[in-house]
Scaffold this motif. Structure first.
Motif, PDB file in Angstrom:
ATOM      1  N   VAL A 180     -79.161 -31.963  40.926  1.00 33.28           N
ATOM      2  CA  VAL A 180     -77.746 -31.855  41.284  1.00 33.28           C
ATOM      3  C   VAL A 180     -77.435 -32.843  42.403  1.00 33.28           C
ATOM      4  O   VAL A 180     -78.160 -32.926  43.398  1.00 33.28           O
ATOM      5  CB  VAL A 180     -77.399 -30.421  41.738  1.00 33.28           C
ATOM      6  CG1 VAL A 180     -75.956 -30.337  42.213  1.00 33.28           C
ATOM      7  CG2 VAL A 180     -77.650 -29.439  40.605  1.00 33.28           C
TER       8      VAL A 180
ATOM      9  N   ARG B 240     -79.794 -18.925  42.983  1.00 34.39           N
ATOM     10  CA  ARG B 240     -78.372 -19.252  42.883  1.00 34.39           C
ATOM     11  C   ARG B 240     -77.706 -19.373  44.249  1.00 34.39           C
ATOM     12  O   ARG B 240     -76.984 -20.353  44.504  1.00 34.39           O
ATOM     13  CB  ARG B 240     -77.653 -18.195  42.043  1.00 34.39           C
ATOM     14  CG  ARG B 240     -76.142 -18.375  42.012  1.00 34.39           C
ATOM     15  CD  ARG B 240     -75.451 -17.390  41.098  1.00 34.39           C
ATOM     16  NE  ARG B 240     -73.999 -17.526  41.169  1.00 34.39           N
ATOM     17  CZ  ARG B 240     -73.153 -16.893  40.360  1.00 34.39           C
ATOM     18  NH1 ARG B 240     -73.611 -16.080  39.423  1.00 34.39           N
ATOM     19  NH2 ARG B 240     -71.848 -17.067  40.497  1.00 34.39           N
TER      20      ARG B 240
ATOM     21  N   TYR C  34     -76.035 -25.003  36.252  1.00 37.24           N
ATOM     22  CA  TYR C  34     -77.233 -25.274  37.044  1.00 37.24           C
ATOM     23  C   TYR C  34     -78.436 -24.539  36.465  1.00 37.24           C
ATOM     24  O   TYR C  34     -79.533 -25.101  36.337  1.00 37.24           O
ATOM     25  CB  TYR C  34     -76.992 -24.844  38.493  1.00 37.24           C
ATOM     26  CG  TYR C  34     -78.206 -24.999  39.395  1.00 37.24           C
ATOM     27  CD1 TYR C  34     -78.625 -26.261  39.802  1.00 37.24           C
ATOM     28  CD2 TYR C  34     -78.907 -23.877  39.832  1.00 37.24           C
ATOM     29  CE1 TYR C  34     -79.736 -26.407  40.632  1.00 37.24           C
ATOM     30  CE2 TYR C  34     -80.011 -24.015  40.652  1.00 37.24           C
ATOM     31  CZ  TYR C  34     -80.425 -25.285  41.053  1.00 37.24           C
ATOM     32  OH  TYR C  34     -81.522 -25.420  41.859  1.00 37.24           O
ATOM     33  N   ARG C  35     -78.246 -23.303  36.107  1.00 41.92           N
ATOM     34  CA  ARG C  35     -79.351 -22.502  35.588  1.00 41.92           C
ATOM     35  C   ARG C  35     -79.796 -22.972  34.204  1.00 41.92           C
ATOM     36  O   ARG C  35     -80.989 -23.085  33.918  1.00 41.92           O
ATOM     37  CB  ARG C  35     -78.943 -21.040  35.536  1.00 41.92           C
ATOM     38  CG  ARG C  35     -80.056 -20.101  35.062  1.00 41.92           C
ATOM     39  CD  ARG C  35     -79.606 -18.660  35.016  1.00 41.92           C
ATOM     40  NE  ARG C  35     -78.603 -18.422  33.981  1.00 41.92           N
ATOM     41  CZ  ARG C  35     -77.315 -18.256  34.201  1.00 41.92           C
ATOM     42  NH1 ARG C  35     -76.846 -18.269  35.447  1.00 41.92           N
ATOM     43  NH2 ARG C  35     -76.467 -18.051  33.205  1.00 41.92           N
TER      44      ARG C  35
ATOM     45  N   ALA D 107     -78.749 -22.632  46.022  1.00 43.62           N
ATOM     46  CA  ALA D 107     -78.199 -23.831  45.390  1.00 43.62           C
ATOM     47  C   ALA D 107     -76.701 -23.953  45.679  1.00 43.62           C
ATOM     48  O   ALA D 107     -76.211 -25.040  46.027  1.00 43.62           O
ATOM     49  CB  ALA D 107     -78.439 -23.782  43.879  1.00 43.62           C
ATOM     50  N   GLU D 108     -75.977 -22.853  45.562  1.00 43.24           N
ATOM     51  CA  GLU D 108     -74.539 -22.893  45.813  1.00 43.24           C
ATOM     52  C   GLU D 108     -74.231 -23.230  47.269  1.00 43.24           C
ATOM     53  O   GLU D 108     -73.283 -23.971  47.550  1.00 43.24           O
ATOM     54  CB  GLU D 108     -73.907 -21.563  45.425  1.00 43.24           C
ATOM     55  CG  GLU D 108     -73.829 -21.341  43.921  1.00 43.24           C
ATOM     56  CD  GLU D 108     -73.042 -20.096  43.565  1.00 43.24           C
ATOM     57  OE1 GLU D 108     -72.982 -19.173  44.404  1.00 43.24           O
ATOM     58  OE2 GLU D 108     -72.475 -20.049  42.451  1.00 43.24           O
TER      59      GLU D 108
ATOM     60  N   PRO E 278     -83.561 -28.697  40.584  1.00 46.39           N
ATOM     61  CA  PRO E 278     -83.278 -27.516  39.764  1.00 46.39           C
ATOM     62  C   PRO E 278     -84.215 -26.377  40.123  1.00 46.39           C
ATOM     63  O   PRO E 278     -85.243 -26.572  40.772  1.00 46.39           O
ATOM     64  CB  PRO E 278     -83.545 -28.013  38.328  1.00 46.39           C
ATOM     65  CG  PRO E 278     -84.532 -29.127  38.499  1.00 46.39           C
ATOM     66  CD  PRO E 278     -84.188 -29.784  39.809  1.00 46.39           C
TER      67      PRO E 278
END
Length: 231
Positions: A175, A211, A168-169, A214-215, A207
């Motif tokens: 996503v 973190r 992702y990073r 996003a998770e 994006p």
């Protein structure tokens, strides 16, 4: 009738699959395009067998981008690994190194463009995974990963492995989480049953998010169909 369906499926699908797997290194000599076509033919054969022998239909919910994206998917059965290869147009799949190290067949897998991940999660292994993923994106392919790391029973929601966050990073792609309930008709042990498997494409996650955020979004969307207790 369910037992008979399973017997017929095993008698037809697995012998043909074995032949296709044995021939895959030969097909791989023709390059990536040939391997992708071969793999897609296999997943189409899988769809025919599961629909007309096992009586399993597919319901697709949600939409997805037409441009490359990162697809973190729930993994409950072999079923979605095959279906998503076909539906997503031959994405580059993240596979564990043990599969890629199988003699000859593993070479064909690498020719397909699979992204090999080492469970040691070393810095070198992560760099290799990122490099393979970037190559796939430049080719216009989607990236598919099972970020919980393994197949789980319906109702189980383990945390995401580090591989997703790294992709992702580094890739800076939208996503699209994928939820499924395939384990309800395709249990890890026991007979496969007729029914409907839902593949739900969640809302696009942009994006650049932190973190943890996003998770959390991915984990929630992947498990949106987890309404049933484990079998």
């Amino acid at each position: 009738m369910i037992l008979l369906r399973n017997i017929v499926f095993v008698a037809i699908f697995y012998p043909v699959s074995a032949v296709m797997a044995l021939l895959s290194p030969l097909i791989a000599v023709g390059g990536r395009r040939a391997v992708i076509h071969w793999a897609t033919s296999w997943t189409r054969f899988h769809r025919i067998c599961t629909r007309w022998i096992l009586g399993i239909r597919v319901r697709i919910e949600g939409t997805r981008p037409t441009t490359p994206a990162l697809y973190p998917a729930k993994h409950q059965a072999m079923f979605e690994t095959m279906e998503l290869q076909r539906i997503l147009g031959a994405p580059a799949m993240v596979l564990k190194r043990e599969l890629a190290n199988i003699p000859l067949w593993g070479w064909a897998v690498r020719k397909y463009g699979a992204i090999v991940v080492d469970r040691s999660a070393s810095a070198k292994a992560m760099r290799g995974m990122m490099r393979d993923a970037q190559v796939a994106v430049k080719q216009g392919r989607a990236i598919m990963i099972f970020p919980e790391g393994t197949r789980v029973k319906p109702g189980e929601t383990p945390p995401l492995k580090p591989g997703f966050a790294g992709l992702y990073r580094m890739l800076n792609l939208p996503v699209v989480p994928v939820a499924t309930d395939s384990g309800l008709v395709w249990p890890r042990k026991g007979l496969k049953r007729p029914g409907v498997v839902t593949l739900r494409f969640g809302e696009v996650i942009p994006p650049g998010l932190p973190r943890a955020e996003a998770e959390a979004k991915v984990h929630a969307a992947m498990n949106a169909l987890e309404k049933h207790p484990p079998l």
